[in-house]
Design a protein around this motif. Structure first.
Motif, short mmCIF file in Angstrom:
data_model
loop_
_atom_site.label_atom_id
_atom_site.label_comp_id
_atom_site.label_asym_id
_atom_site.label_seq_id
_atom_site.Cartn_x
_atom_site.Cartn_y
_atom_site.Cartn_z
N ALA A 66 21.41 38.31 35.89
CA ALA A 66 22.36 37.68 35.92
C ALA A 66 23.43 38.03 34.93
N MET A 67 23.01 38.53 34.32
CA MET A 67 23.89 38.65 33.11
C MET A 67 24.90 40.04 33.80
N ILE A 68 23.93 41.20 33.59
CA ILE A 68 24.22 42.06 33.96
C ILE A 68 24.77 42.44 35.65
N THR A 69 24.64 41.64 36.23
CA THR A 69 25.49 41.89 37.26
C THR A 69 26.69 40.72 37.58
N TYR A 70 26.97 39.87 36.46
CA TYR A 70 28.37 39.51 36.23
C TYR A 70 28.81 40.24 35.51
N PHE A 71 27.83 41.25 34.86
CA PHE A 71 29.48 42.11 34.16
C PHE A 71 29.81 42.72 34.94
N VAL A 72 28.58 44.14 36.24
CA VAL A 72 28.86 44.57 37.11
C VAL A 72 30.15 43.97 37.86
N VAL A 73 30.39 43.04 38.02
CA VAL A 73 31.38 41.92 39.16
C VAL A 73 32.64 42.27 38.31
N MET A 74 32.48 42.20 37.05
CA MET A 74 34.12 41.59 36.03
C MET A 74 35.10 43.37 36.50
N CYS A 75 33.54 44.72 35.45
CA CYS A 75 34.05 46.37 36.00
C CYS A 75 34.94 46.44 37.33
N ILE A 76 34.49 45.52 38.30
CA ILE A 76 35.39 46.45 39.52
C ILE A 76 35.99 45.39 39.68
N GLY A 77 35.87 44.37 39.66
CA GLY A 77 37.47 43.97 39.58
C GLY A 77 38.74 44.26 38.56
N CYS A 78 37.83 44.87 37.23
CA CYS A 78 39.05 45.11 36.88
C CYS A 78 39.83 46.89 36.99
N VAL A 79 38.58 47.96 37.89
CA VAL A 79 39.07 48.63 37.68
C VAL A 79 39.81 49.31 39.30
N THR A 80 39.07 48.08 40.17
CA THR A 80 39.86 48.37 41.98
C THR A 80 42.15 48.54 41.68
N LYS A 81 41.78 49.65 42.06
CA LYS A 81 43.49 49.14 42.78
C LYS A 81 44.15 48.72 43.53
N ASP A 82 44.97 48.50 43.84
CA ASP A 82 46.18 48.03 44.56
C ASP A 82 46.36 48.95 45.45
#
Length: 241
Positions: free
Chosen positions: A153-169
């Motif tokens: 669960a911790m790893i998956t939460y961290f992956v979601v955080m990374c996707i939210g940070c690197v995705t561009k408009d």
């Protein structure tokens, strides 16, 4: 990208809930555990050799239940993990709703999701406070399959955080693509002049102008061998691509 984030967060939420309800969060190997015929424990239930399945620990039962329910670290792990699951459920609902309105395209929304996921990652990890409890010190706790669910669960939460940070408009992606379409102008006007001399002596001057917005205009000028210029179209009739 929003579908991927919603799916991953749903997976993380399921792993988080499963870890909290698991009765095999830790393995017990101490003498007291052997005396009580218990070989696994979670936040709310234990695995007993007497029943061979998860058994809820009754607070009124006199068999080693006071340390299980009154331990400070155990209760801290229960409270923090419950808060984490509740916040994870709220974010889960928001993510699936946002797929309908396209909110994940907004940069501010993605930053909120990233921060929220990082917080959930930390809250999920607080379940390991159980290993520092007096109950575990007495029972001899070690990692079990329930701990693996927490780590997942911790790893998956961290992956979601990374996707939210690197995705561009979408606007940023279009802006990044414009310089390449404009020949790498970098926001400046570029003028290229090509001179071609034909066999009869006629000279053709071709002027190509690349504008900052990506548009390209081409203007041609023909000079006869005698030095006179042929009639040219007005500047406003220059070709624009």
């Amino acid at each position: 990208m929003g579908w991927l984030v919603a799916f991953l967060h749903t997976l993380a939420y399921g792993l988080n809930v499963a870890s909290i309800l698991s009765c095999s969060l830790v393995s017990l190997s101490g003498r007291q555990a052997e005396t009580d015929a218990i070989y696994g424990a979670g936040l709310y239930a234990v695995e007993s050799t007497r029943t061979d399945y998860c058994t809820f620990v009754d607070f009124n039962d006199a068999v080693a239940n006071v340390p299980f329910w009154a331990d400070r670290q155990m209760n801290s792990a229960r409270i923090v993990s419950a808060i984490g699951v509740f916040l994870s459920f709220v974010l889960l609902i928001l993510l699936w709703i946002s797929l309908c309105c396209g909110c994940f395209r907004a940069g501010v929304y993605r930053i909120i999701v990233a921060f929220w996921s990082l917080m959930l990652c930390a809250l999920a990890g607080c379940i390991f406070l159980m290993h520092t409890s007096d109950y575990c010190n007495t029972m001899g706790c070690s990692f079990n399959r329930g701990s693996g669910l927490v780590i997942g669960a911790m790893i998956t939460y961290f992956v979601v955080m990374c996707i939210g940070c690197v995705t561009k408009d979408e606007e940023e992606e279009e802006y990044d693509a414009k310089p390449s379409a404009a020949g790498g102008g970098g926001g400046q006007t570029q003028v290229t002049v090509e001179k071609t001399v034909q066999a009869d002596g006629t000279t053709i001057m071709k002027t190509t102008t690349t504008h900052p917005d990506g548009t390209v205009s081409v203007e041609e000028k023909v000079e006869s061998p005698a030095g006179g210029d042929e009639e040219q179209p007005p500047p406003n009739e220059a070709k624009v691509y």
